[in-house]
Design a protein around this motif. Structure first.
Motif, PDB file in Angstrom:
ATOM      1  N   ASN A 122      17.231  93.274 114.351  1.00  0.00           N
ATOM      2  CA  ASN A 122      18.271  92.764 114.376  1.00  0.00           C
ATOM      3  C   ASN A 122      19.262  93.930 115.207  1.00  0.00           C
ATOM      4  O   ASN A 122      20.328  93.425 116.086  1.00  0.00           O
ATOM      5  CB  ASN A 122      19.240  92.735 113.096  1.00  0.00           C
ATOM      6  N   THR A 123      19.214  95.163 115.281  1.00  0.00           N
ATOM      7  CA  THR A 123      19.614  95.956 115.819  1.00  0.00           C
ATOM      8  C   THR A 123      19.485  96.045 117.147  1.00  0.00           C
ATOM      9  O   THR A 123      20.380  96.145 118.030  1.00  0.00           O
ATOM     10  CB  THR A 123      19.430  97.642 115.218  1.00  0.00           C
ATOM     11  N   LEU A 124      18.043  95.845 117.550  1.00  0.00           N
ATOM     12  CA  LEU A 124      17.538  96.111 118.969  1.00  0.00           C
ATOM     13  C   LEU A 124      18.036  94.399 119.716  1.00  0.00           C
ATOM     14  O   LEU A 124      18.542  94.728 120.888  1.00  0.00           O
ATOM     15  CB  LEU A 124      16.202  96.081 119.108  1.00  0.00           C
ATOM     16  N   ILE A 125      18.019  93.652 119.108  1.00  0.00           N
ATOM     17  CA  ILE A 125      18.070  92.287 119.620  1.00  0.00           C
ATOM     18  C   ILE A 125      19.806  92.236 119.806  1.00  0.00           C
ATOM     19  O   ILE A 125      20.441  91.656 120.799  1.00  0.00           O
ATOM     20  CB  ILE A 125      17.739  91.124 119.057  1.00  0.00           C
ATOM     21  N   GLY A 126      20.535  92.735 118.797  1.00  0.00           N
ATOM     22  CA  GLY A 126      21.954  92.808 118.879  1.00  0.00           C
ATOM     23  C   GLY A 126      22.533  93.624 120.280  1.00  0.00           C
ATOM     24  O   GLY A 126      23.508  93.144 120.843  1.00  0.00           O
ATOM     25  N   ILE A 127      21.863  94.651 120.611  1.00  0.00           N
ATOM     26  CA  ILE A 127      22.181  95.259 121.819  1.00  0.00           C
ATOM     27  C   ILE A 127      21.540  94.470 123.111  1.00  0.00           C
ATOM     28  O   ILE A 127      22.516  94.134 124.019  1.00  0.00           O
ATOM     29  CB  ILE A 127      21.286  96.585 122.143  1.00  0.00           C
TER      30      ILE A 127
ATOM     31  N   GLY B  50      24.225  80.059 118.634  1.00  0.00           N
ATOM     32  CA  GLY B  50      23.066  80.372 118.045  1.00  0.00           C
ATOM     33  C   GLY B  50      23.008  81.655 117.335  1.00  0.00           C
ATOM     34  O   GLY B  50      24.227  82.057 116.894  1.00  0.00           O
ATOM     35  N   ASN B  51      21.713  81.968 116.465  1.00  0.00           N
ATOM     36  CA  ASN B  51      21.678  83.176 115.205  1.00  0.00           C
ATOM     37  C   ASN B  51      20.566  83.741 115.722  1.00  0.00           C
ATOM     38  O   ASN B  51      19.445  82.942 115.908  1.00  0.00           O
ATOM     39  CB  ASN B  51      21.835  82.710 114.174  1.00  0.00           C
ATOM     40  N   TYR B  52      20.563  85.116 116.159  1.00  0.00           N
ATOM     41  CA  TYR B  52      19.211  85.739 116.348  1.00  0.00           C
ATOM     42  C   TYR B  52      18.804  86.501 115.392  1.00  0.00           C
ATOM     43  O   TYR B  52      17.674  87.205 115.502  1.00  0.00           O
ATOM     44  CB  TYR B  52      19.691  86.867 117.609  1.00  0.00           C
TER      45      TYR B  52
ATOM     46  N   LEU C 231      19.163  83.627 138.514  1.00  0.00           N
ATOM     47  CA  LEU C 231      19.283  84.942 138.115  1.00  0.00           C
ATOM     48  C   LEU C 231      20.526  85.113 137.110  1.00  0.00           C
ATOM     49  O   LEU C 231      20.418  85.843 136.086  1.00  0.00           O
ATOM     50  CB  LEU C 231      19.145  85.820 138.988  1.00  0.00           C
ATOM     51  N   CYS C 232      21.795  84.569 137.632  1.00  0.00           N
ATOM     52  CA  CYS C 232      22.597  84.701 136.794  1.00  0.00           C
ATOM     53  C   CYS C 232      22.676  83.923 135.286  1.00  0.00           C
ATOM     54  O   CYS C 232      23.007  84.414 134.233  1.00  0.00           O
ATOM     55  CB  CYS C 232      24.011  84.056 137.472  1.00  0.00           C
ATOM     56  N   LEU C 233      22.041  82.806 135.518  1.00  0.00           N
ATOM     57  CA  LEU C 233      21.960  81.842 134.298  1.00  0.00           C
ATOM     58  C   LEU C 233      20.634  82.296 133.384  1.00  0.00           C
ATOM     59  O   LEU C 233      20.769  81.677 132.188  1.00  0.00           O
ATOM     60  CB  LEU C 233      21.601  80.587 134.885  1.00  0.00           C
ATOM     61  N   SER C 234      19.943  83.344 133.836  1.00  0.00           N
ATOM     62  CA  SER C 234      18.649  83.623 133.093  1.00  0.00           C
ATOM     63  C   SER C 234      19.234  84.265 131.684  1.00  0.00           C
ATOM     64  O   SER C 234      18.416  84.147 130.748  1.00  0.00           O
ATOM     65  CB  SER C 234      17.672  84.562 133.779  1.00  0.00           C
ATOM     66  N   GLY C 235      20.493  84.970 131.598  1.00  0.00           N
ATOM     67  CA  GLY C 235      20.815  85.214 130.225  1.00  0.00           C
ATOM     68  C   GLY C 235      20.917  84.239 129.358  1.00  0.00           C
ATOM     69  O   GLY C 235      20.708  84.404 128.108  1.00  0.00           O
ATOM     70  N   ALA C 236      21.479  82.896 129.909  1.00  0.00           N
ATOM     71  CA  ALA C 236      21.561  82.041 128.747  1.00  0.00           C
ATOM     72  C   ALA C 236      20.101  81.293 128.258  1.00  0.00           C
ATOM     73  O   ALA C 236      19.939  81.059 126.993  1.00  0.00           O
ATOM     74  CB  ALA C 236      22.180  80.756 129.593  1.00  0.00           C
ATOM     75  N   PHE C 237      19.198  81.317 129.349  1.00  0.00           N
ATOM     76  CA  PHE C 237      17.817  81.053 128.481  1.00  0.00           C
ATOM     77  C   PHE C 237      17.104  82.101 127.806  1.00  0.00           C
ATOM     78  O   PHE C 237      16.738  81.836 126.804  1.00  0.00           O
ATOM     79  CB  PHE C 237      16.924  81.079 129.989  1.00  0.00           C
ATOM     80  N   MET C 238      17.698  83.328 128.113  1.00  0.00           N
ATOM     81  CA  MET C 238      17.150  84.596 127.128  1.00  0.00           C
ATOM     82  C   MET C 238      17.915  84.280 125.959  1.00  0.00           C
ATOM     83  O   MET C 238      17.260  84.453 124.611  1.00  0.00           O
ATOM     84  CB  MET C 238      17.597  85.656 127.628  1.00  0.00           C
ATOM     85  N   VAL C 239      19.060  84.065 125.670  1.00  0.00           N
ATOM     86  CA  VAL C 239      19.541  83.566 124.539  1.00  0.00           C
ATOM     87  C   VAL C 239      19.207  82.817 123.533  1.00  0.00           C
ATOM     88  O   VAL C 239      18.789  82.793 122.454  1.00  0.00           O
ATOM     89  CB  VAL C 239      21.381  83.294 124.726  1.00  0.00           C
ATOM     90  N   VAL C 240      18.862  81.742 124.392  1.00  0.00           N
ATOM     91  CA  VAL C 240      18.126  80.441 123.704  1.00  0.00           C
ATOM     92  C   VAL C 240      16.834  80.678 123.050  1.00  0.00           C
ATOM     93  O   VAL C 240      16.376  80.579 122.063  1.00  0.00           O
ATOM     94  CB  VAL C 240      17.941  79.223 124.696  1.00  0.00           C
ATOM     95  N   ALA C 241      15.854  81.776 123.951  1.00  0.00           N
ATOM     96  CA  ALA C 241      14.818  81.933 123.555  1.00  0.00           C
ATOM     97  C   ALA C 241      14.645  82.997 122.114  1.00  0.00           C
ATOM     98  O   ALA C 241      13.843  82.767 121.421  1.00  0.00           O
ATOM     99  CB  ALA C 241      13.967  82.905 124.665  1.00  0.00           C
ATOM    100  N   VAL C 242      15.534  83.717 122.177  1.00  0.00           N
ATOM    101  CA  VAL C 242      15.874  84.686 121.067  1.00  0.00           C
ATOM    102  C   VAL C 242      16.225  83.883 119.712  1.00  0.00           C
ATOM    103  O   VAL C 242      15.536  83.991 118.643  1.00  0.00           O
ATOM    104  CB  VAL C 242      16.663  85.730 121.303  1.00  0.00           C
ATOM    105  N   ASN C 243      17.090  83.079 120.039  1.00  0.00           N
ATOM    106  CA  ASN C 243      17.432  82.166 118.700  1.00  0.00           C
ATOM    107  C   ASN C 243      16.594  81.332 118.494  1.00  0.00           C
ATOM    108  O   ASN C 243      16.457  81.022 116.971  1.00  0.00           O
ATOM    109  CB  ASN C 243      18.791  81.331 119.305  1.00  0.00           C
ATOM    110  N   PHE C 244      15.500  80.686 119.105  1.00  0.00           N
ATOM    111  CA  PHE C 244      14.618  79.951 118.795  1.00  0.00           C
ATOM    112  C   PHE C 244      13.558  80.948 118.059  1.00  0.00           C
ATOM    113  O   PHE C 244      12.890  80.193 116.951  1.00  0.00           O
ATOM    114  CB  PHE C 244      13.857  79.228 120.024  1.00  0.00           C
ATOM    115  N   GLY C 245      13.382  82.161 118.413  1.00  0.00           N
ATOM    116  CA  GLY C 245      12.580  82.816 117.579  1.00  0.00           C
ATOM    117  C   GLY C 245      12.896  83.106 116.274  1.00  0.00           C
ATOM    118  O   GLY C 245      11.929  83.286 115.431  1.00  0.00           O
ATOM    119  N   ALA C 246      14.157  83.499 116.145  1.00  0.00           N
ATOM    120  CA  ALA C 246      14.816  83.784 114.937  1.00  0.00           C
ATOM    121  C   ALA C 246      14.553  82.547 113.981  1.00  0.00           C
ATOM    122  O   ALA C 246      14.374  82.680 112.921  1.00  0.00           O
ATOM    123  CB  ALA C 246      16.198  84.137 115.106  1.00  0.00           C
ATOM    124  N   ALA C 247      14.882  81.127 114.638  1.00  0.00           N
ATOM    125  CA  ALA C 247      14.658  80.211 113.867  1.00  0.00           C
ATOM    126  C   ALA C 247      13.039  80.008 113.316  1.00  0.00           C
ATOM    127  O   ALA C 247      13.113  79.571 112.205  1.00  0.00           O
ATOM    128  CB  ALA C 247      15.115  78.920 114.696  1.00  0.00           C
TER     129      ALA C 247
END
Length: 300
Positions: A17-22, A120-122, A235-251
């Motif tokens: 939670n700390t690392l992914i928060g960063i 989402g929630n990570y 490349l600019c939009l890749s941040g949104a994909f990364m957010v989705v990937a992390v949220n799915f992993g948490a789920a």
């Protein structure tokens, strides 16, 4: 030992939670909001290349217009010349305001990323299935009793059961330790990708002057410029994909990937499923985050 196992899982989740928060902060940080020195460096390099963009545009325009006019029937040459000239004039206008235009592209991508982050929630936590499996393994009663008339046979049965219980406890403990290690490795890898997500567009930005200037030429040059803009936006939009990937992993960790009936599932299956899922998921998330650029590129 139950307390130790639960503690390892919980500490691992806290580190995640700390690392992914960063990382999530970096995912949603616009390249334009990066360190002023980095952004200034990109702007300086952009200005340096901007000085040669107009000569490049004129050169490609002259080559293209000569080629197009000569290959066009005489009755259509004037129209083709006017069309090419209007295209060149629009291109020069875009070049004059290219830095602003590229900033708009980044703002659009930033807005999409911010929306994904809010939705989402990570954070990881001890799931109900994991807690149930730990309680069942560590608190299961012995079903074998010693009978005086069958002492040898009963003793073997008791030892076999105790060995099974011990093996299940060992697997849960090793699973907790493996999850802990995987979480740290995956978290650091994700942060590395998050830093690159900010830097890559800034590295690519100065070259926009050349690729856009080349668009004044032939259709092949137009394709190169279009491909560059798609890549930059990706490349600019890749941040949104990364957010989705992390949220799915948490789920997946918090709710499970496969719908198991934990009340009827065999204890061995339950333990193995929980252990493998918790240990592998952080690595899977890190892999998805690493593949963000290539995956986004397929969209365009």
């Amino acid at each position: 030992m139950q307390d130790i196992t639960e503690t390892i899982f919980n500490v691992g989740y806290s580190i995640w939670n700390t690392l992914i928060g960063i990382a999530m902060t970096l995912f949603t940080t616009s390249p334009t909001s990066a360190n002023s020195t980095i952004y200034t460096t990109a702007k300086t390099l952009y200005n340096a290349l901007m000085s040669i963009s107009l000569p490049i545009a004129i050169t490609f325009f002259l080559i293209a217009i000569i080629k197009d006019v000569m290959s066009t029937p005489p009755e259509q040459q004037v129209r083709r010349f006017v069309q090419s000239s209007l295209k060149f004039a629009v291109l020069v206008g875009i070049l004059a305001n290219l830095w602003l235009f590229m900033g708009y592209i980044m703002q659009i991508a930033d807005g999409i990323t911010d929306t994904m982050n809010i939705a989402g929630n990570y954070e990881l936590s001890m799931s109900t299935d994991l807690q149930s499996a730990i309680d069942e393994v560590y608190n299961q009663p012995s079903t074998k009793t010693l009978e005086i008339t069958r002492l040898g046979e009963s003793f073997n049965e008791v030892m076999e059961e105790k060995g099974t219980h011990l093996a299940q406890k060992a697997i849960l403990f090793l699973g907790a330790a493996g999850t802990f290690v995987m979480i740290i490795a995956a978290g650091l890898s994700i942060i590395n990708c998050a830093f690159q997500r900010i830097i890559k567009p800034l590295v690519l930005l100065p070259f926009s002057t050349i690729t856009v200037a080349m668009a004044s030429g032939s259709h092949e040059a137009e394709r190169i410029a279009t491909s560059y803009l798609k890549t930059f936006f990706g490349l600019c939009l890749s941040g949104a994909f990364m957010v989705v990937a992390v949220n799915f992993g948490a789920a997946i960790v918090n709710g499970g990937l496969i719908a198991f009936n934990m009340s009827t599932t065999n204890l061995w299956e339950k333990v193995m499923y929980i252990v493998v899922q918790n240990a592998i998921t952080p690595t899977v998330i890190a892999g998805l985050v690493k593949s963000a650029d290539s995956t986004i590129a397929r969209f365009f």
